[in-house]
Write a protein that holds these residues in place. Structure first.
Motif, PDB file in Angstrom:
ATOM      1  N   GLY A 207     -16.256  -4.004   0.461  1.00 27.94           N
ATOM      2  CA  GLY A 207     -17.453  -3.178   0.337  1.00 27.94           C
ATOM      3  C   GLY A 207     -17.930  -3.097  -1.097  1.00 27.94           C
ATOM      4  O   GLY A 207     -17.887  -4.078  -1.843  1.00 27.94           O
ATOM      5  N   GLU A 208     -18.307  -1.900  -1.515  1.00 35.13           N
ATOM      6  CA  GLU A 208     -18.970  -1.754  -2.814  1.00 35.13           C
ATOM      7  C   GLU A 208     -18.113  -1.119  -3.896  1.00 35.13           C
ATOM      8  O   GLU A 208     -18.625  -0.609  -4.869  1.00 35.13           O
ATOM      9  N   GLY A 209     -16.827  -1.107  -3.761  1.00 40.22           N
ATOM     10  CA  GLY A 209     -16.010  -0.540  -4.816  1.00 40.22           C
ATOM     11  C   GLY A 209     -14.645  -0.144  -4.317  1.00 40.22           C
ATOM     12  O   GLY A 209     -14.278  -0.436  -3.182  1.00 40.22           O
ATOM     13  N   ALA A 210     -13.883   0.521  -5.181  1.00 38.28           N
ATOM     14  CA  ALA A 210     -12.526   0.920  -4.838  1.00 38.28           C
ATOM     15  C   ALA A 210     -12.545   2.167  -3.967  1.00 38.28           C
ATOM     16  O   ALA A 210     -12.994   3.228  -4.410  1.00 38.28           O
ATOM     17  N   PRO A 211     -12.069   2.084  -2.719  1.00 41.27           N
ATOM     18  CA  PRO A 211     -12.067   3.255  -1.845  1.00 41.27           C
ATOM     19  C   PRO A 211     -10.977   4.235  -2.262  1.00 41.27           C
ATOM     20  O   PRO A 211      -9.993   3.859  -2.908  1.00 41.27           O
ATOM     21  N   SER A 212     -11.144   5.485  -1.881  1.00 36.44           N
ATOM     22  CA  SER A 212     -10.099   6.471  -2.133  1.00 36.44           C
ATOM     23  C   SER A 212      -8.959   6.248  -1.148  1.00 36.44           C
ATOM     24  O   SER A 212      -9.129   5.601  -0.099  1.00 36.44           O
TER      25      SER A 212
ATOM     26  N   LEU B  50       0.398   7.363   4.704  1.00 38.75           N
ATOM     27  CA  LEU B  50       0.084   6.363   3.678  1.00 38.75           C
ATOM     28  C   LEU B  50       1.049   6.495   2.502  1.00 38.75           C
ATOM     29  O   LEU B  50       1.626   5.495   2.055  1.00 38.75           O
ATOM     30  N   TYR B  51       1.256   7.736   2.034  1.00 32.00           N
ATOM     31  CA  TYR B  51       2.136   7.929   0.878  1.00 32.00           C
ATOM     32  C   TYR B  51       3.598   7.618   1.209  1.00 32.00           C
ATOM     33  O   TYR B  51       4.376   7.248   0.327  1.00 32.00           O
ATOM     34  N   ARG B  52       3.956   7.761   2.472  1.00 32.56           N
ATOM     35  CA  ARG B  52       5.327   7.444   2.869  1.00 32.56           C
ATOM     36  C   ARG B  52       5.601   5.948   2.696  1.00 32.56           C
ATOM     37  O   ARG B  52       6.696   5.540   2.323  1.00 32.56           O
TER      38      ARG B  52
ATOM     39  N   ARG C  92      -1.146   4.316  -5.737  1.00 35.43           N
ATOM     40  CA  ARG C  92      -2.201   3.312  -5.541  1.00 35.43           C
ATOM     41  C   ARG C  92      -1.737   1.913  -5.976  1.00 35.43           C
ATOM     42  O   ARG C  92      -2.062   0.926  -5.324  1.00 35.43           O
ATOM     43  N   ALA C  93      -0.969   1.852  -7.048  1.00 37.18           N
ATOM     44  CA  ALA C  93      -0.522   0.550  -7.541  1.00 37.18           C
ATOM     45  C   ALA C  93       0.330  -0.173  -6.497  1.00 37.18           C
ATOM     46  O   ALA C  93       0.209  -1.391  -6.316  1.00 37.18           O
ATOM     47  N   ALA C  94       1.194   0.549  -5.807  1.00 37.90           N
ATOM     48  CA  ALA C  94       2.044  -0.064  -4.783  1.00 37.90           C
ATOM     49  C   ALA C  94       1.204  -0.607  -3.634  1.00 37.90           C
ATOM     50  O   ALA C  94       1.466  -1.697  -3.115  1.00 37.90           O
ATOM     51  N   LEU C  95       0.181   0.148  -3.245  1.00 37.67           N
ATOM     52  CA  LEU C  95      -0.696  -0.297  -2.161  1.00 37.67           C
ATOM     53  C   LEU C  95      -1.521  -1.509  -2.601  1.00 37.67           C
ATOM     54  O   LEU C  95      -1.673  -2.482  -1.841  1.00 37.67           O
TER      55      LEU C  95
END
Length: 204
Positions: A24-29, A44-46, A51-54
Motif C-alpha cells: 500500500g502507501e506506507g508502513a502500517p501500524s 501478534l506480540y506473542r 516491529r523489527a522481528a516482524l
C-alpha cells in the motif's frame, strides 16, 4: 499438536498480512497488521515481540517466495539474460517501495542480497561459463551494481520503460570485452565486509 498448528498458522497470517499491507502507501501500524491478519494485538506480540522481528520475518518470506526463484530460474536456464534477471529483481523490490522508503531501502537491499549470496555466486559462475559475464567480475561487483540499480530504479518517478532502458544501459558493462576494472584494495574489501574466499575474480 493442534495448538502448535494454530500458532504457526497465526504467525503465517501475520507475516502475510504485513506483506500485503506493505504494498500500500506506507508502513502500517502493528494494530493494522493484527486486524488484517484476524488476530489480536497480543497474539501478534506473542509471535513477534517488536516491529523489527516482524519486518525481518516478512522480508525473509519475500526473499524466499519472490526473489529467490528469480535467481534459481536464471541459473537453470540455457539463455542467460542479466537485464531480465535484474528487471525482475527490481520489480519485486518496487512492489514494496513505499514501505521500503520508510524503513531504509539500503539496509533492506543489503539484507536481500546477503540472503541470496550463494545463489548469486552460482549465477556469476554460470554467466562466466556461458561467456556473457566478464571473467574478472567479483561477487561484490554484482552485489553493488544491483544495489545501485535497486536504489535508483525504485524511485516513485520510475516506470517499467525507465527501468528497462537504464538496465540495458548499465548491465552490458558486465559483459566481456570492456576496459580493465580497477582492483579493489584490502581496505575496500574490509570496508565492504567481503569474506576472504570471495575476494578477487571467481575465474582465478
Amino acid at each position: 499438536m493442534s495448538q502448535r498448528r494454530d500458532s504457526r498458522a497465526n504467525a503465517e497470517r501475520i507475516v502475510e498480512a504485513t506483506r500485503q499491507l506493505w504494498k500500500g502507501e506506507g508502513a502500517p501500524s502493528l494494530e493494522q497488521i493484527a486486524a488484517t491478519a484476524g488476530v489480536g494485538i497480543a497474539t501478534l506480540y506473542r509471535h513477534f515481540p517488536n516491529r523489527a522481528a516482524l519486518e525481518s520475518a516478512a522480508f525473509t518470506q519475500i526473499f524466499n517466495d519472490e526473489i529467490g526463484p528469480i535467481i534459481d530460474r536464471a541459473a537453470a536456464t540455457d539463455q542467460f539474460d542479466l537485464v531480465d534477471v535484474a528487471e525482475q529483481f527490481i520489480d519485486v523490490i518496487g512492489r514494496y517501495a513505499a514501505v521500503l522508503t520508510a524503513i531504509e531501502l539500503s539496509q533492506v537491499t543489503d539484507e536481500a542480497l546477503a540472503a541470496l549470496a550463494e545463489r548469486f555466486l552460482e549465477l556469476i559462475r554460470g554467466g562466466q561459463e556461458e561467456g556473457v559475464l566478464r571473467r574478472d567480475l567479483e561477487p561484490v561487483d554484482l552485489f553493488w551494481v544491483l544495489r545501485m540499480l535497486v536504489l535508483g530504479l525504485t524511485s516513485p518517478v520510475s516506470s517499467p520503460t525507465v527501468r528497462r532502458r537504464y538496465l540495458a544501459l548499465v548491465l552490458p558493462s558486465l559483459a566481456p570485452g570492456g576496459p580493465e576494472l580497477p582492483p579493489l584494495t584490502h581496505d575496500d574489501y574490509e570496508r565492504l565486509g567481503v569474506a576472504e574466499e570471495h575476494r578477487g575474480p571467481m575465474s582465478d
